[in-house]
Design a protein around this motif. Structure first.
Motif, PDB file in Angstrom:
ATOM      1  N   PRO A 131       0.830  -1.211   0.000  1.00 42.61           N
ATOM      2  CA  PRO A 131       0.000   0.000   0.000  1.00 42.61           C
ATOM      3  C   PRO A 131       0.866   1.264   0.000  1.00 42.61           C
ATOM      4  N   LYS A 132       0.426   2.234  -0.654  1.00 42.15           N
ATOM      5  CA  LYS A 132      -0.442   2.173  -1.805  1.00 42.15           C
ATOM      6  C   LYS A 132       0.348   2.653  -2.996  1.00 42.15           C
ATOM      7  N   THR A 133       0.591   1.726  -3.895  1.00 44.50           N
ATOM      8  CA  THR A 133       1.465   1.965  -5.030  1.00 44.50           C
ATOM      9  C   THR A 133       0.601   2.117  -6.273  1.00 44.50           C
ATOM     10  N   CYS A 134       0.582   3.297  -6.836  1.00 43.57           N
ATOM     11  CA  CYS A 134      -0.311   3.520  -7.975  1.00 43.57           C
ATOM     12  C   CYS A 134       0.236   4.626  -8.866  1.00 43.57           C
ATOM     13  N   SER A 135      -0.137   4.552 -10.133  1.00 43.33           N
ATOM     14  CA  SER A 135       0.236   5.594 -11.087  1.00 43.33           C
ATOM     15  C   SER A 135      -0.752   6.757 -11.023  1.00 43.33           C
ATOM     16  N   PHE A 136      -1.862   6.554 -10.322  1.00 52.83           N
ATOM     17  CA  PHE A 136      -2.885   7.593 -10.144  1.00 52.83           C
ATOM     18  C   PHE A 136      -3.042   7.906  -8.648  1.00 52.83           C
ATOM     19  N   ASP A 137      -3.769   8.983  -8.399  1.00 48.70           N
ATOM     20  CA  ASP A 137      -4.163   9.322  -7.033  1.00 48.70           C
ATOM     21  C   ASP A 137      -5.599   9.859  -7.125  1.00 48.70           C
ATOM     22  N   CYS A 138      -6.508   8.947  -7.476  1.00 43.92           N
ATOM     23  CA  CYS A 138      -7.882   9.357  -7.815  1.00 43.92           C
ATOM     24  C   CYS A 138      -8.595  10.008  -6.628  1.00 43.92           C
ATOM     25  N   LEU A 139      -9.394  10.995  -6.940  1.00 47.04           N
ATOM     26  CA  LEU A 139     -10.159  11.668  -5.887  1.00 47.04           C
ATOM     27  C   LEU A 139     -11.031  10.683  -5.123  1.00 47.04           C
ATOM     28  N   TYR A 140     -11.556   9.694  -5.832  1.00 52.97           N
ATOM     29  CA  TYR A 140     -12.546   8.804  -5.229  1.00 52.97           C
ATOM     30  C   TYR A 140     -11.945   7.532  -4.635  1.00 52.97           C
ATOM     31  N   CYS A 141     -10.630   7.372  -4.668  1.00 53.48           N
ATOM     32  CA  CYS A 141     -10.020   6.091  -4.289  1.00 53.48           C
ATOM     33  C   CYS A 141     -10.458   5.658  -2.887  1.00 53.48           C
ATOM     34  N   GLU A 142     -10.885   4.422  -2.771  1.00 56.36           N
ATOM     35  CA  GLU A 142     -11.358   3.946  -1.465  1.00 56.36           C
ATOM     36  C   GLU A 142     -10.233   3.420  -0.591  1.00 56.36           C
ATOM     37  N   THR A 187      -7.576  -2.950 -13.602  1.00 55.43           N
ATOM     38  CA  THR A 187      -6.469  -2.045 -13.929  1.00 55.43           C
ATOM     39  C   THR A 187      -6.988  -0.633 -14.173  1.00 55.43           C
ATOM     40  N   ASN A 188      -6.164   0.349 -13.869  1.00 52.52           N
ATOM     41  CA  ASN A 188      -6.572   1.734 -14.135  1.00 52.52           C
ATOM     42  C   ASN A 188      -6.210   2.151 -15.556  1.00 52.52           C
ATOM     43  N   SER A 189      -5.666   1.243 -16.344  1.00 55.61           N
ATOM     44  CA  SER A 189      -5.353   1.437 -17.781  1.00 55.61           C
ATOM     45  C   SER A 189      -4.126   2.312 -18.027  1.00 55.61           C
TER      46      SER A 189
HETATM   47  S1  SF4 Z   1      -8.856   4.136  -7.569  1.00 49.89           S
HETATM   48 FE1  SF4 Z   1      -7.280   5.313  -8.595  1.00 49.89          FE
HETATM   49  S2  SF4 Z   1      -5.762   5.795  -7.035  1.00 49.89           S
HETATM   50 FE2  SF4 Z   1      -7.042   4.143  -6.225  1.00 49.89          FE
HETATM   51  S3  SF4 Z   1      -5.935   2.292  -6.739  1.00 49.89           S
HETATM   52 FE3  SF4 Z   1      -7.409   2.660  -8.392  1.00 49.89          FE
HETATM   53  S4  SF4 Z   1      -6.304   3.838  -9.900  1.00 49.89           S
HETATM   54 FE4  SF4 Z   1      -5.091   3.920  -8.028  1.00 49.89          FE
END
Ligand code: SF4
Length: 306
Positions: free
Chosen positions: A25-36, A107-109
Motif C-alpha cells: 500500500p499504496k502503489t499507484c500511477s494515479f491518485d484518484c479523488l474517489y479512491c477507497e 487495472t486503471n489502464s
Molecule cells: S482508484 Fe485510482 S488511485 Fe485508487 S488504486 Fe485505483 S487507480 Fe489507483
C-alpha cells in the motif's frame, strides 16, 4: 499490510472473488479523488517487483491447495495498480497452473499503451480496465496521474488491447458529481467507448468513503439515465440506493431445488429467485463448503449443481 491472497470477497461484478495483491500500500500511477484505499503514498509509473515474485507464488500455492476453499474467480487487484508489477505475466502463468477458475484483473489502464503490458493483459480471461475521462484536463483533475501520462495514449492503448485479446474487456467508468458528469465529458467518453469497443461498459459512482472530499456521488437515477448513451449499452454497478426489501430472503432449500433441475451460475440463481446477489453468494459459499452443492467449470464460468 494486506495478505497477498485475500478473500474471497463477494463482488457484484465478479461473484465470489479471491484476490491477489501484487503491491504494497499504496502503489499507484494515479491518485484518484474517489479512491477507497486512501491517498497514494507511492505514485509511480515504474514496473518492478514491488513484492517478491516468489513470495506471491508461494502464497498462491498455499491458498489454492486448501481443499475447502471455494471461489468463482481469481482477481488480481489490491493496494494499487497491478500492472506495475513487472512479473505480472509470469505470476499469471503460475496461477493458471494452479486453478481452472477464470482469472481477472482490475487495472486503471495507465500503462496499457505499453506493448509489454498489453501482452500480459491479453492472457487474462477478463480485463476490467477503468476509464473515467476522455479529456486530458478532466483526467488530470480526477485521476491525478503521474506527470506526463496522456489520456489519448491510454484510449489508444485500450483499443489496441481490445483488438489483440481473446478474453473479455469490461470497461468501468466512475462518474463523480461536478467533475466528469457534464455533457462535454460524457460526449467524449461515449466517443472513446465507441472507439475501444469493450464487451461491456459498467457505470459506477462514489459508494465508499473517498480519499478526497471533493469526490461526490451522483444519483442512481442519473446513472441509469446515462446507460443508453453508450454502445454497448452500459450497466449500472452502483446499488447503494436500492431498497433492500425489494429482494426475497435467500433460502438454501430453494437454491437446492433450482439446482437439482439445472446447473446455474451464481448471478442466474440470484436473478431467477429474486435474491440480492451478495447474499446469494454467501449462502452458495456455505452450501459448497458443507457439500450440499457442487461446482463445475463450463466455458470459463462456474456453474453450481446439486
Ligand atoms: S482508484 Fe485510482 S488511485 Fe485508487 S488504486 Fe485505483 S487507480 Fe489507483
Amino acid at each position: 499490510m494486506r495478505e497477498i491472497v485475500f478473500g474471497p470477497v463477494r463482488s457484484r461484478r465478479l461473484g465470489l472473488s479471491l484476490g491477489v495483491d501484487l503491491l504494497v500500500p499504496k502503489t499507484c500511477s494515479f491518485d484518484c479523488l474517489y479512491c477507497e484505499i486512501g491517498p497514494t503514498t507511492q505514485k509511480t509509473i515504474e514496473r518492478k517487483c514491488w513484492r517478491p515474485t516468489e513470495e506471491i507464488q508461494k502464497a498462491l500455492e498455499v491458498r489454492l491447495s486448501d481443499p475447502t476453499l471455494h471461489f468463482e474467480v481469481l482477481t488480481f487487484a489490491g493496494s494499487g495498480e497491478p500492472t506495475l508489477h513487472q512479473d505480472l505475466g509470469k505470476i499469471l502463468k503460475f496461477a493458471q497452473k494452479l486453478t481452472d477458475r477464470p482469472i481477472c484483473i482490475l487495472t486503471n489502464s495507465s500503462l496499457v499503451f505499453r506493448t509489454d503490458v498489453q501482452r500480459d493483459l491479453c492472457a487474462f480471461d477478463i480485463v476490467l480496465p477503468s476509464l473515467d475521462a476522455a479529456i486530458q484536463e478532466t483526467f488530470l483533475r480526477l485521476n491525478r496521474p503521474v506527470p506526463g501520462l496522456k489520456i489519448e495514449d491510454i484510449i489508444h492503448g485500450l483499443k489496441m488491447l481490445r483488438e489483440k485479446m481473446t478474453g473479455q474487456m469490461w470497461l468501468e467508468i466512475m462518474l463523480v458529481g461536478g467533475i466528469n458528469d457534464n455533457a462535454q465529458d460524457l460526449e467524449a467518453l461515449v466517443k472513446a467507448v465507441e472507439y475501444i469497443k469493450p464487451h461491456r461498459v459498467q457505470l459506477n459512482t462514489v459508494a465508499r468513503p473517498p480519499a478526497y472530499p471533493e469526490a461526490k456521488a451522483i444519483a442512481l437515477e442519473t446513472l441509469q439515465g446515462l446507460c443508453d448513451l453508450f454502445t454497448p449499452k452500459a450497466e449500472v454497478i452502483y446499488y447503494k440506493d436500492q431498497k433492500e426489501n425489494q429482494y426475497r430472503r435467500v433460502s438454501s432449500e430453494e437454491i437446492i431445488t433450482l439446482l437439482t433441475h439445472r446447473p446455474c451460475p451464481s448471478e442466474e440463481i440470484a436473478q431467477a429467485l429474486g435474491y440480492d446477489y451478495k447474499d446469494t453468494l454467501l449462502v452458495l459459499q456455505q452450501l459448497v463448503q458443507t457439500g450440499k452443492v457442487k461446482t463445475k467449470i463450463y466455458q470459463k464460468r462456474v456453474f453450481y449443481y446439486a
